[in-house]
Design a protein around this motif. Structure first.
Motif, PDB file in Angstrom:
ATOM      1  N   LYS B  68       0.828  -1.202   0.000  1.00 48.14           N
ATOM      2  CA  LYS B  68       0.000   0.000   0.000  1.00 48.14           C
ATOM      3  C   LYS B  68       0.865   1.256   0.000  1.00 48.14           C
ATOM      4  O   LYS B  68       0.501   2.265  -0.570  1.00 48.14           O
ATOM      5  N   LYS B  69       2.010   1.166   0.656  1.00 46.66           N
ATOM      6  CA  LYS B  69       2.915   2.316   0.682  1.00 46.66           C
ATOM      7  C   LYS B  69       3.820   2.357  -0.549  1.00 46.66           C
ATOM      8  O   LYS B  69       4.364   3.400  -0.881  1.00 46.66           O
ATOM      9  N   ASN B  70       4.007   1.222  -1.178  1.00 49.19           N
ATOM     10  CA  ASN B  70       4.906   1.144  -2.329  1.00 49.19           C
ATOM     11  C   ASN B  70       4.210   0.441  -3.488  1.00 49.19           C
ATOM     12  O   ASN B  70       4.591  -0.662  -3.883  1.00 49.19           O
ATOM     13  N   PRO B  71       3.183   1.105  -4.040  1.00 50.08           N
ATOM     14  CA  PRO B  71       2.343   0.427  -5.041  1.00 50.08           C
ATOM     15  C   PRO B  71       3.095  -0.040  -6.286  1.00 50.08           C
ATOM     16  O   PRO B  71       2.590  -0.897  -7.000  1.00 50.08           O
ATOM     17  N   GLU B  72       4.297   0.516  -6.509  1.00 48.86           N
ATOM     18  CA  GLU B  72       5.027   0.061  -7.706  1.00 48.86           C
ATOM     19  C   GLU B  72       5.455  -1.397  -7.596  1.00 48.86           C
ATOM     20  O   GLU B  72       5.882  -1.999  -8.553  1.00 48.86           O
ATOM     21  N   TYR B  73       5.308  -1.971  -6.384  1.00 50.10           N
ATOM     22  CA  TYR B  73       5.631  -3.397  -6.237  1.00 50.10           C
ATOM     23  C   TYR B  73       4.382  -4.276  -6.218  1.00 50.10           C
ATOM     24  O   TYR B  73       4.457  -5.465  -5.914  1.00 50.10           O
ATOM     25  N   SER B  74       3.219  -3.687  -6.524  1.00 55.70           N
ATOM     26  CA  SER B  74       2.006  -4.497  -6.570  1.00 55.70           C
ATOM     27  C   SER B  74       2.041  -5.391  -7.799  1.00 55.70           C
ATOM     28  O   SER B  74       2.806  -5.153  -8.732  1.00 55.70           O
ATOM     29  N   LYS B  75       1.190  -6.415  -7.778  1.00 53.07           N
ATOM     30  CA  LYS B  75       1.141  -7.371  -8.892  1.00 53.07           C
ATOM     31  C   LYS B  75       0.980  -6.673 -10.229  1.00 53.07           C
ATOM     32  O   LYS B  75       1.603  -7.027 -11.221  1.00 53.07           O
ATOM     33  N   ALA B  76       0.108  -5.662 -10.246  1.00 54.75           N
ATOM     34  CA  ALA B  76      -0.204  -4.992 -11.504  1.00 54.75           C
ATOM     35  C   ALA B  76       0.961  -4.154 -12.011  1.00 54.75           C
ATOM     36  O   ALA B  76       1.167  -4.015 -13.205  1.00 54.75           O
ATOM     37  N   LYS B  77       1.744  -3.611 -11.082  1.00 48.87           N
ATOM     38  CA  LYS B  77       2.747  -2.629 -11.500  1.00 48.87           C
ATOM     39  C   LYS B  77       4.181  -3.147 -11.534  1.00 48.87           C
ATOM     40  O   LYS B  77       5.050  -2.499 -12.089  1.00 48.87           O
ATOM     41  N   ILE B  78       4.421  -4.294 -10.930  1.00 49.31           N
ATOM     42  CA  ILE B  78       5.797  -4.771 -10.828  1.00 49.31           C
ATOM     43  C   ILE B  78       6.414  -4.964 -12.220  1.00 49.31           C
ATOM     44  O   ILE B  78       5.753  -5.428 -13.133  1.00 49.31           O
ATOM     45  N   LYS B  79       7.668  -4.586 -12.356  1.00 49.76           N
ATOM     46  CA  LYS B  79       8.370  -4.765 -13.622  1.00 49.76           C
ATOM     47  C   LYS B  79       8.819  -6.221 -13.762  1.00 49.76           C
ATOM     48  O   LYS B  79       9.290  -6.823 -12.808  1.00 49.76           O
ATOM     49  N   GLY B  80       8.692  -6.721 -14.966  1.00 51.31           N
ATOM     50  CA  GLY B  80       9.039  -8.122 -15.230  1.00 51.31           C
ATOM     51  C   GLY B  80      10.466  -8.491 -14.858  1.00 51.31           C
ATOM     52  O   GLY B  80      10.751  -9.638 -14.552  1.00 51.31           O
ATOM     53  N   ILE B  81      11.344  -7.515 -14.867  1.00 49.04           N
ATOM     54  CA  ILE B  81      12.740  -7.813 -14.531  1.00 49.04           C
ATOM     55  C   ILE B  81      12.885  -8.112 -13.035  1.00 49.04           C
ATOM     56  O   ILE B  81      13.812  -8.776 -12.616  1.00 49.04           O
ATOM     57  N   PHE B  82      11.925  -7.657 -12.226  1.00 55.03           N
ATOM     58  CA  PHE B  82      12.018  -7.829 -10.778  1.00 55.03           C
ATOM     59  C   PHE B  82      11.208  -8.994 -10.216  1.00 55.03           C
ATOM     60  O   PHE B  82      11.386  -9.372  -9.066  1.00 55.03           O
ATOM     61  N   ALA B  83      10.276  -9.535 -10.986  1.00 55.11           N
ATOM     62  CA  ALA B  83       9.493 -10.676 -10.484  1.00 55.11           C
ATOM     63  C   ALA B  83       8.824 -11.394 -11.648  1.00 55.11           C
ATOM     64  O   ALA B  83       8.405 -10.753 -12.615  1.00 55.11           O
ATOM     65  N   ASP B  84       8.750 -12.716 -11.548  1.00 51.18           N
ATOM     66  CA  ASP B  84       8.142 -13.466 -12.642  1.00 51.18           C
ATOM     67  C   ASP B  84       6.615 -13.460 -12.527  1.00 51.18           C
ATOM     68  O   ASP B  84       6.037 -12.802 -11.667  1.00 51.18           O
TER      69      ASP B  84
END
Lengths: 197, 257
Positions: B68-84
């Protein structure tokens, strides 16, 4: 009034809770950069001339990358030779290809040392970049390249022998594993990617 | 009036701070040395300096707060390079672990990049592989219980159990250092998980493999202990930083100052 102060105090707490959360959003927002691009990495690196750079500064170039350490006596000289071999096999008019050697031993491999290493190995052209960063950033970049390494004694590291090719938008497109392997495919891939640039 | 509001805001900050602290209690693990299964020349002990370690693995609820504090790590926003693709795949939605997961179950299906980020946001870091192994060799009473057969058997029996990842944290045993769930719940990320060689790049490591697989027929406590550790090292060795799996979570550590 009380409520406002309370709200402000709480808000303050929220903003303070994670001061590093800005970093990720610093990444380039251009649409041409895909999810899988290394340009998203916020880490800062120093090259052999002491200049600070980030991966996104190399945007537009095909990157051929390898992780080494300069005091290495066994595998690295062969890895470095493999890099030189690949470089020499590219057609003379190939443009926009950068060969990047990243140190896994940043304590020892200062910019000066990297510069000296470049000279010893006749890798002083513009196409050669040597990089170092913090141990943390190095560990992270190794994770991106799927390179494993470990310090096994004060002098030595064991490490994976992988040469990685990134296209001109920072996506990993090819990896060559092992020492003295046939580099035909790697060379072919670099030429292909360079032509797209 | 002004005085009161200052008191009030100080008080609220205190409450918020203590709630925050409660999210992630740590204990001190004292300096010591141990001989790891892999990675030292001549099997010399590795020194582990004093450090602090989270008592429990990070939970779904804590991770939800983080997102909630770091929405760029949510499922929708995470970059493919950082999580599969399987990142948080068992969660109901981007910012909710949902009804099918316990709030106090360990968060899993998280990549190394995100685990690392989570810890950094708490002013912490992931434990090193040596720190993790060092803290994990303690049972309830001893700092090193690895040669105790019942201890190793407990660990190995967990490796055979399925779906322990859905359990709440803190229900296995409390070890000598005051840490729970090092065994029996989920596997955990370490900062230098990618320092393992099982593919024969280091001849020294290969020897250990050979000993494990081609050893004599009798299995003693040391073999079992090595086998349990081998399982962990092999698992770590198979990981890539953006991988996420259902049985892999993490906890944070901190230098002791």
């Amino acid at each position: 009034m009380k409520k406002i102060i309370l709200g402000l105090a709480l808000l303050l707490m929220i903003f303070q809770s994670c001061d590093s959360n800005k970093k990720a959003s610093d990444a380039p927002k251009s649409k041409s950069i895909s999810d899988l691009s290394i340009y998203h990495l916020p880490s800062k690196w120093t090259n052999q001339d002491g200049k600070d750079i980030q991966m996104k500064n190399m945007k537009g170039k095909v990157l051929v990358m390898v992780m080494i350490y300069t005091s290495c006596k066994s595998a690295c000289p062969r890895l470095v030779a493999d890099m030189r071999n690949i470089e020499s096999r590219l057609p003379k008019d190939t443009k926009n290809v950068e060969f990047v050697l990243i140190s896994i031993d940043p304590k020892v491999d200062t910019p000066e040392r990297l510069k000296a290493f470049a000279k010893e190995n006749q890798m002083e052209g513009d196409q050669w970049t040597f990089l170092r960063s913090s141990e943390d950033n190095t560990r992270e970049f190794a994770a991106v390249l799927a390179v494993n390494y470990k310090k096994i004694s004060p002098m030595d590291f064991s490490h994976s022998n992988i040469i990685s090719v990134f296209n001109n938008v920072g996506e990993l497109t090819y990896q060559q594993e092992g020492l003295n392997v046939n580099a035909d495919e790697t060379v072919q891939k670099i030429i292909e990617e360079a032509q797209k640039s | 009036m002004l005085k009161r509001t200052i008191y009030m805001s100080l008080f609220s900050m205190f409450i918020a701070a203590s709630l925050w602290a409660q999210n992630s209690k740590m204990v001190l693990v004292k300096k010591g040395a141990y001989v790891p299964l892999y990675g030292t020349v001549d099997k010399k002990p590795v020194t582990v300096n004093e450090f602090q370690l989270d008592i429990y693995p990070v939970t779904n609820a804590q991770f939800q707060d983080f997102l909630k504090k770091n929405p760029e790590y949510s499922k929708a926003k995470i970059k493919g390079i950082f999580a599969d693709k399987s990142y948080l795949s068992h969660w109901e939605s981007d910012f909710s672990y949902g009804k099918n997961n316990l709030s106090n179950a360990p968060v899993t299906n998280v990549s190394w990049f995100v685990a690392k980020k989570y810890c950094e946001c708490q002013g912490k870091r992931l434990p090193t592989l040596d720190e993790w192994e060092y803290a994990a060799m303690a049972d309830e009473k001893r700092t090193d219980a690895r040669t105790k057969e019942s201890y190793t058997k407990y660990i190995l029996s967990w490796y055979e159990k399925s779906k322990t990842y859905a359990n709440p944290v803190g229900q296995t045993f409390k070890n000598y250092w005051g840490v729970y769930d090092m065994h029996g719940l989920v596997w955990e990320w370490t900062s230098d998980f990618n320092s393992i060689f099982l593919s024969g790049e280091s001849r020294k490591d290969k020897d250990t493999d050979k000993n494990l697989f081609c050893g004599s027929g009798s299995v003693n406590a040391t073999d079992l202990m090595n086998y349990a550790a081998f399982m962990r090292y092999a698992f770590r060795g198979s990981l890539k930083a953006k991988y996420t799996t259902r049985n892999l979570g993490f906890r944070c550590a901190k230098d002791f100052k």
